[in-house]
Each structure stands twice: as structure tokens, then as C-alpha cells.
Motif scaffolding. Sequence first.
Motif, PDB file in Angstrom:
ATOM      1  N   MET A   1       0.852  -1.181   0.000  1.00  0.00           N
ATOM      2  CA  MET A   1       0.000   0.000   0.000  1.00  0.00           C
ATOM      3  C   MET A   1       0.895   1.240   0.000  1.00  0.00           C
ATOM      4  N   ASP A 210      -8.917   3.597  -3.502  1.00  0.00           N
ATOM      5  CA  ASP A 210      -8.529   2.532  -2.565  1.00  0.00           C
ATOM      6  C   ASP A 210      -9.140   2.863  -1.210  1.00  0.00           C
ATOM      7  N   ASN A 213      -6.903   2.970   2.062  1.00  0.00           N
ATOM      8  CA  ASN A 213      -5.785   3.909   2.143  1.00  0.00           C
ATOM      9  C   ASN A 213      -6.321   5.258   2.608  1.00  0.00           C
ATOM     10  N   LYS A 267      -4.220  -5.945   3.837  1.00  0.00           N
ATOM     11  CA  LYS A 267      -4.493  -4.553   3.450  1.00  0.00           C
ATOM     12  C   LYS A 267      -5.190  -3.779   4.569  1.00  0.00           C
TER      13      LYS A 267
END
Length: 658
Positions: A1, A210, A213, A267
Motif C-alpha cells: 500500500m 482505494d 488507504n 491490506k
Amino acid sequence: MIFNRQELTDSQLLDLYKKILKPRLIEEKMLILIRQGKVSKWFSGIGQEAIAVGVTAILDETEYILPMHRNLGVFTTRNIPLYRLFSQWQGKANGFTKGRDRSFHFGTQDYNIIGMISHLGPQLGIADGIALADKLKDNKKITAVFTGEGATSEGDFHEALNIASVWKLPVMFVIENNGYGLSTPTNEQYYCENLADKGIGYGMESHIIDGNNILEVYNKLAQLKAEMQENPHPVLLEFKTFRMRGHEEASGTKYVPQELMDEWAAKDPVANYRNYLTETGVLTTEFDEALRSEIKKEIDDNLVLANAEPEIIPTYAGELDDVYKPYQHEEVNPSASSENIRFIDAIRNGLNESMQRHKNLVIMGQDIAEYGGAFKITDGFVELYGKDRVRNTPICESAVVSAGMGLSINGYKAIVEMQFADFVSTGFNPIVNLLAKSHYRWGENADVVVRMPCGGGTQAGPFHSQTNEAWFTKTPGLKVVYPAFPYDAKGLLNTSINDPNPVLFFEHKQLYRSVYQDVPTDYYTIPFGKAALLKEGNAVTIISFGAAVHWALETLTKNPEIQADLIDLRTLQPLDTETIFASVRKTGKVIIYQEDTMFGGIASDISALIMEECFESLDAPVKRVASLDSPIPFTKALEDQFLPKSRFEEVLLELLKY
């Protein structure tokens, strides 16, 4: 990431970390409490925190946000006291719904948060209405509304996006694409590759972000917000993320392949952001540990407060008194000046005078602007009030009703015109599940009038002739008005617009141009719940409303020897039971005359009320006369047979023989 801080300072980066960490730690605590049976249900947002936090962080506290189940970060970022959230989840009085609704099914004007209903879709239309109000105020505010990938299949999604595009409303439509709708994977929910691609069909700017994020979410949305403030327009945002827990805790995740869980666990938005801040020297281990201890203590302290709160003790009055927002009727008496006008003119005059009286009143409907509506009631209104307040809508009743709710939330009054009452079926959900329940659920009124041109006698067939008041009289939270005369139509319409509660206002099409009456030329109101006694007699009580009142008058004119009390109900909810019962106790015989079909109509409820309250006064069975229990046909001979007009006299004469 990959994290890109752009122009963010160390202080801003740490602030985002605090905001994303807090809902995660609360969730971890809730998972313990649910296993202990101290929380009844939980919809986890673990793995999705960056979206809720990022979206809320770029909005001002005065800008509205409409979250869903998994958006705890919205509530914590808006700094709602945790003990109130805990009280809400435990069903206690200090929550936001007084124990009447659970989890995140609530809103609060104190924090400009508007919660969801389980039907999901209507909140998208609410966002349209809120944003429309902001656009009319020209205050440069943005509205953000959340939905899941599953709800994008609902018609409300299409309707709301279409309205937002046509009206250029500053709405961020946030799709949390988290892989599953309960247990149904995305490949069984839609066929396009990306939901953001749907924006093309609406001429709408769209982006894929995303959702794990936090910096990508924050920076992209901050940029978009600035652009939307400069040039109001909607944006469709698809956040790619994953639901790491079950739809709710009881359902589990056994249907999810383990490799997919492992892929998304890597993630994790909180862990990855913490690692980034640590690696860049912005976050130290000591600060992280201190912050976690501080948040955990806040959680524990607030749980103590919530746990100490007593359980709700129910009372009938406490429940019933909150179904409607309290409203003190403003009695406005007319002057002596009057003119002989048609029913349709009275409706038009009431709308016109209310538009002058309420500068925050907006009328919405199909073809109501330049064309003046299907029945020309609003003809000329655009020239008088402009297209901001007299708005043509796409053919999308559901989202327009929801937009009316949004206008109400943001300080406006709304009138929604159904082109025909029959078409309300496509807006049924937001009326009965959103407008009707909002004040009871979380104290938010719905200042919305839905105008309903209705009724048969014009050979308009099954889709343009229904009188469907019974769909709504049985729904707590709605008021239902059904005038039969021009004088009542104008006065009751004015009251409907003044009343902060949702009102279904029925206007019989056959009466529009056939019934005349002397009507005051200036503004006046008529209170709800007060029937009109049109004729007085001792032999029988006739109870009716709408066009059937005129049919009853024709029958009595034909039979002048019948001494009848003829009651025009005028409003069906609230219902004037006092006038009904007094008349029945006087005459001992009663017949209820409605145009609606027999079974399940309001005549059935009135009959039951009379049997319960006036049984000892009755000298005969309560009689009901109504249309046939079939759809309403088109051909005149069939429609005449369907309508009750040909049967009323016979039933009335039989009743008088008892």
C-alpha cells in the motif's frame, strides 16, 4: 500500500491516525460485549474505517453526512459522546431513538448525521434534498451519502443519481464496495467491471479509490470537495474495500474463501497506516501506546455511564405521543370577501397563497413547471416563483419523495405532486418507511405534503382512477386529508402545508372542474380532525368523504323524506370520532359510503369503531357501501358498475326499514 501525504503536516497525519484508530478499538470492545450478550446485534466495519473517517474528515461539521451500518467512524469523527452511542446500542433512553430502533438506524441534527433505514435506497434521495436546500441557500456546502455495492441494484440508486445529475447537486455518492451483500458476492450482484462506470450513464464524474488507504481517501476527497464548492455537481465514488466480518456478527464469514480473507487482511487500513507513520518517524511506539490507552479508557468510562443508565420503562403515552411532531394548529379565519370558484381553483389558490407565505416552500413533480402539471394547477407558477421553487422532476417518485424529506431536514417545506395517485406505488417505500416513521424513530419530522389526484368516474382505467387512501390511513405517522368541497380543499391544503408532519392530500379529479363553491379570496386554515355535518336528521347517519359525499347528497335530494345526518369526514387521519359517535348515538343507524373497494377500506375500521363504542345505541347492523373488489375498469358501463353510486340508495333504503 502506497501512502502519499502530499501537503499534510505531521499533526494532520496523526489526527487522521487518531480518527481511524478510535472506531477500530470500539469495535474490538463491541465484539467482546456481543459475545457476552451485552449488545444485541453488531454490524462490523472492521477493515473499512478509512472510508468513513476520510469522508467525514473532509467535511465541515455543518455539512450533512448520511452513513450506513459499517460507518462507526462517521459518528466518532463527528465526536458524538461515546456513552450516547453505547446507550443507543443497548436500547436505552439516552440513545438517539429511545430504544425504538437499533444500531445505526438513527440520525441527529446536533451532529448533522442522517441515519439509514433498512431499505437502504431512500437515503440517497434524502441526500439530494439536503443538497438541493444547500444549493438554494448558496452556502457552498457538500453532502455525502453512503451506500453499499448491493444497494446500487435498487431503483432508488438510479433515481437519486439521475436527479442529482439533472439538478447539478453537490452530493458525494459513496459506494463502499466491500465484496459481499450479506452472503452474495459482487459477481452475482452486477455485471459491469466497476460500479464507478455507472457514472457515465448519468453524465456524472466518477472515481475509483482505494478504500483502505486513508491518505488516498482524504486527499482525493478534499480536492473533489473544493471543485464541487466552486462548481456544484455530483460525484460518484467507488471505494474498493472488504468486509472482514459477517454481514452482522451472527451470520459469520464461512461463505468467504480463506485466501480472500488473507489477501484483504494484509491490506488492513489501520495496521498499514500505523506502519507507514512509524516508518516515516511521525508516530512513535510510546505515542501509539499512550493513544491506545487513552481511547480504551474513554471507551471503558463511557460504558460505565451507559451501563448505569436504567432500562426503559414503556408507557402508552410515551410511545403514542411521539408518532407525530406536536403541532399547534394556527387558526386563520377568512375575511368576508369570497368568489365562486371550482375545486381545482381552490387548490391552486391555496398553493399560491402558501408559496407567498412560506418562502422556503418548494413544489416538485412531473411536468409541473412550464407545462403547469397534468391538470394545469401550477400553470404560471414558474413565472411567479421561479424554477428553483417549482421544479420539474424526472419520472422517479421514490427519490423525489425522499428528496422532499431531505429538504425538510435542511430547513425547507416540500410539496410532492403525484401526477396520479396511482403512481404513488412507486414512491410507497419512502412514504411509509421513511416519512411516516422518522419522528417516532429519532425525533425528526417530515415537513412534506404529497398531493394525490385520485378517483374514478372519468373512464381513465386501472392505472389512473384509484382512490387508495387506505394504503396510508393504516400507517402510523402519516396524516391523510380528503376534502370534498372547494372551501375545505383550500383551507385544509393550507393547514397541510403548515403542519410539520407528512400529509397525504387527496384531490378527486372528477371534482376538479365540476364542483363550485363560494371560497374566501384570502388566506385561511381549517383544523384537522374536524368533520363537517352537512345535513342533520334523526333517522340515519351517513358517513362519507371525497366524491361519495356528492353522491350521497344526490341520493338525499332524490329522497327528501329521509332525515339523515350527513357527515363529510374531510380528514381521515386524524379521524373525528367524536362527531361520528355523537351522530350514531342519536340516530341508531349508520351507513358508511366510500369510493374505495370494500375489503380493507377505511369504512371497515370506522364500522369496527362504531361497533365497539356505540353498540348499545345501534338499531341495525352497520352498513358499508363501496366499489367492487376488483381493479377499476376503463369502459363506462364497467366503471359505472364498479363504482358504488348505483348501489348506495338501495342499501340505504333497506337500512331504514330496520
